[in-house]
Write a protein that holds these residues in place. Sequence first.
Motif, PDB file in Angstrom:
ATOM      1  N   VAL A  31      -1.394   0.548  -5.620  1.00 51.09           N
ATOM      2  CA  VAL A  31      -1.680  -0.536  -4.675  1.00 51.09           C
ATOM      3  C   VAL A  31      -1.436  -1.835  -5.433  1.00 51.09           C
ATOM      4  O   VAL A  31      -2.085  -2.099  -6.457  1.00 51.09           O
ATOM      5  N   TRP A  80      -1.196   4.220 -15.520  1.00 49.76           N
ATOM      6  CA  TRP A  80      -1.718   5.520 -15.102  1.00 49.76           C
ATOM      7  C   TRP A  80      -2.759   6.020 -16.092  1.00 49.76           C
ATOM      8  O   TRP A  80      -3.797   6.567 -15.713  1.00 49.76           O
ATOM      9  N   ASP A 118      -4.278   8.106   1.550  1.00 42.38           N
ATOM     10  CA  ASP A 118      -5.618   7.532   1.456  1.00 42.38           C
ATOM     11  C   ASP A 118      -6.022   7.155   0.040  1.00 42.38           C
ATOM     12  O   ASP A 118      -7.005   6.449  -0.167  1.00 42.38           O
ATOM     13  N   GLY A 119      -5.323   7.656  -0.955  1.00 42.28           N
ATOM     14  CA  GLY A 119      -5.691   7.357  -2.337  1.00 42.28           C
ATOM     15  C   GLY A 119      -6.833   8.236  -2.827  1.00 42.28           C
ATOM     16  O   GLY A 119      -7.032   9.335  -2.308  1.00 42.28           O
ATOM     17  N   PRO A 120      -7.630   7.767  -3.828  1.00 40.64           N
ATOM     18  CA  PRO A 120      -7.546   6.410  -4.366  1.00 40.64           C
ATOM     19  C   PRO A 120      -6.363   6.235  -5.310  1.00 40.64           C
ATOM     20  O   PRO A 120      -5.960   7.169  -5.999  1.00 40.64           O
ATOM     21  N   PHE A 121      -5.809   4.992  -5.283  1.00 39.01           N
ATOM     22  CA  PHE A 121      -4.687   4.641  -6.125  1.00 39.01           C
ATOM     23  C   PHE A 121      -5.136   3.591  -7.145  1.00 39.01           C
ATOM     24  O   PHE A 121      -6.061   2.825  -6.890  1.00 39.01           O
ATOM     25  N   GLY A 177       3.241   4.498  -6.484  1.00 35.96           N
ATOM     26  CA  GLY A 177       1.873   4.979  -6.376  1.00 35.96           C
ATOM     27  C   GLY A 177       0.782   3.993  -6.740  1.00 35.96           C
ATOM     28  O   GLY A 177      -0.380   4.400  -6.885  1.00 35.96           O
ATOM     29  N   MET A 225      -6.260   5.442 -14.176  1.00 32.37           N
ATOM     30  CA  MET A 225      -6.498   6.720 -13.495  1.00 32.37           C
ATOM     31  C   MET A 225      -6.835   7.847 -14.451  1.00 32.37           C
ATOM     32  O   MET A 225      -7.174   8.947 -14.027  1.00 32.37           O
ATOM     33  N   LEU A 283       0.838  -1.198   0.000  1.00 31.34           N
ATOM     34  CA  LEU A 283       0.000   0.000   0.000  1.00 31.34           C
ATOM     35  C   LEU A 283       0.876   1.252   0.000  1.00 31.34           C
ATOM     36  O   LEU A 283       1.702   1.437   0.905  1.00 31.34           O
ATOM     37  N   GLN A 290      -8.282   1.890  -0.491  1.00 35.47           N
ATOM     38  CA  GLN A 290      -7.391   2.831  -1.181  1.00 35.47           C
ATOM     39  C   GLN A 290      -7.399   2.649  -2.702  1.00 35.47           C
ATOM     40  O   GLN A 290      -6.778   3.429  -3.418  1.00 35.47           O
ATOM     41  N   VAL A 291      -8.062   1.591  -3.206  1.00 33.86           N
ATOM     42  CA  VAL A 291      -8.024   1.278  -4.634  1.00 33.86           C
ATOM     43  C   VAL A 291      -9.135   2.012  -5.369  1.00 33.86           C
ATOM     44  O   VAL A 291     -10.305   1.956  -4.959  1.00 33.86           O
ATOM     45  N   LYS A 292      -8.784   2.682  -6.455  1.00 32.78           N
ATOM     46  CA  LYS A 292      -9.763   3.368  -7.286  1.00 32.78           C
ATOM     47  C   LYS A 292     -10.751   2.350  -7.847  1.00 32.78           C
ATOM     48  O   LYS A 292     -10.365   1.266  -8.288  1.00 32.78           O
TER      49      LYS A 292
END
Length: 431
Positions: free
Chosen positions: A195, A418, A165-168, A193, A422, A161, A231-233
């Motif tokens: 998880v 990424w 707090d993320g989200p990552f 960056g 993201m 991790l 923490q996961v997107k």
Amino acid sequence: MKGSSCASSRAGMAAQVSVLPAPRCLFDDPVQILVAGLQPQQAVTLRASLVDESGELFQAHALYRAGSRGDLDLSRSPAVGGSYLGVEPMGLLWSLQSKTPYKRLAKRNVLTPFHVDIEVYDGHGDMSHLLGKCTNERWFLGEGVKRIPVREGRLKATLFLPPGDGPFPGLIDLYGSGGGLVEYRASLLASRGFVTLALAYMAFEDLPAMPEVLELSYFEEAVNFLRKQQQVKSTGIGVLGLSKGADLALSMATFLPGIKAAVSISGSSFNSFIPLQGGGFTIPAHPYDLKKMKTSDESGIVDFSDMPVDHRDPTTWDCRIPLERSLAKFLFLSGLDDRNWKSDLYCQDAVQRLQQHGREAEFCSYPGAGHLLEPPYLPLCQVSIHKVLGMFVYWGGQWREHAKAQEDAWHRIQAFFWQHLMDADMPRSKL
């Protein structure tokens, strides 16, 4: 990983060796190696030494001449001999070799760093007069990254991790048929960056060394576990794999919901080695022609590259992974000197099938790169013992070309995830 330069010299030493921007860094960080306090045009030998966790010594050396001011900058100064030639800022890292044949440098415990001693000696080749020394501390776990062993349900894994707090973006990381729980790539990705769940699937604890079948439901458990992490997107998971782990990544992206992006490193577009069992179907293992196995009479090294039955043969088509059904994004990476199997041909097959169905895929092949494309600055492993098969296997690759491929592939992998997990550009390191 804080600091400005390396404590470089001992009392009485004539030269100062420094590593910038800091003597402590992540293993995938490039650094600038400098030497000061030499005589103009002085001939010197630089040597890097690293002792792994088994006590094996890895070393590299290069011959240089100081500049007109008595200094060296490996980002500008060319090596004139030794383990490599020319301007190679990280050459002392990627050219490390053990005197014991066929030793692979890999990190077992990511909670500790590798210490790389960088020494400068007077003259070319005669390493009897030490002029200066510095130690570069190279970590696989960034500051604040948490390592959490996972034994939930059937899962054998380690969760990493990033701080905050993320989200990552969330990733599942798979290695090859050598088995075990390999953590060092996952820990580096978490340090950048992501998880990341490093997942074992064979030859670890009570997981058999060579299972009769792999169950897709096991990998689905891993996806569901990762998606539950706060923490996961929530927009989707990425999966990356090397070798056997690569075709598993493609199968996960094809058959499991929630996989948004997949990276195949030196992989196959066919299911390899072990049948894969899903809900109501089984994909058999790609057949091999044992007569085409090549073995060196003197060393006993095995070359598997010609053994798989031609993927264009209709008898192999039920082994294909129907990745064209997937809605995920794909990145394929392969070395053109891969001597384990012809991964470049498998990548081309996958890309062609996707294109025939109106899909796009990213594909990069690297001249001179071998099978074991690792994070950057880990040295090339051309041959090593296969832990499950118990024999020495030829992986291929040329030193400089493989090192450049690893640098490029590592950047591509992160940028790809990424972008697709993201919808953002890759952030810069905060270390």
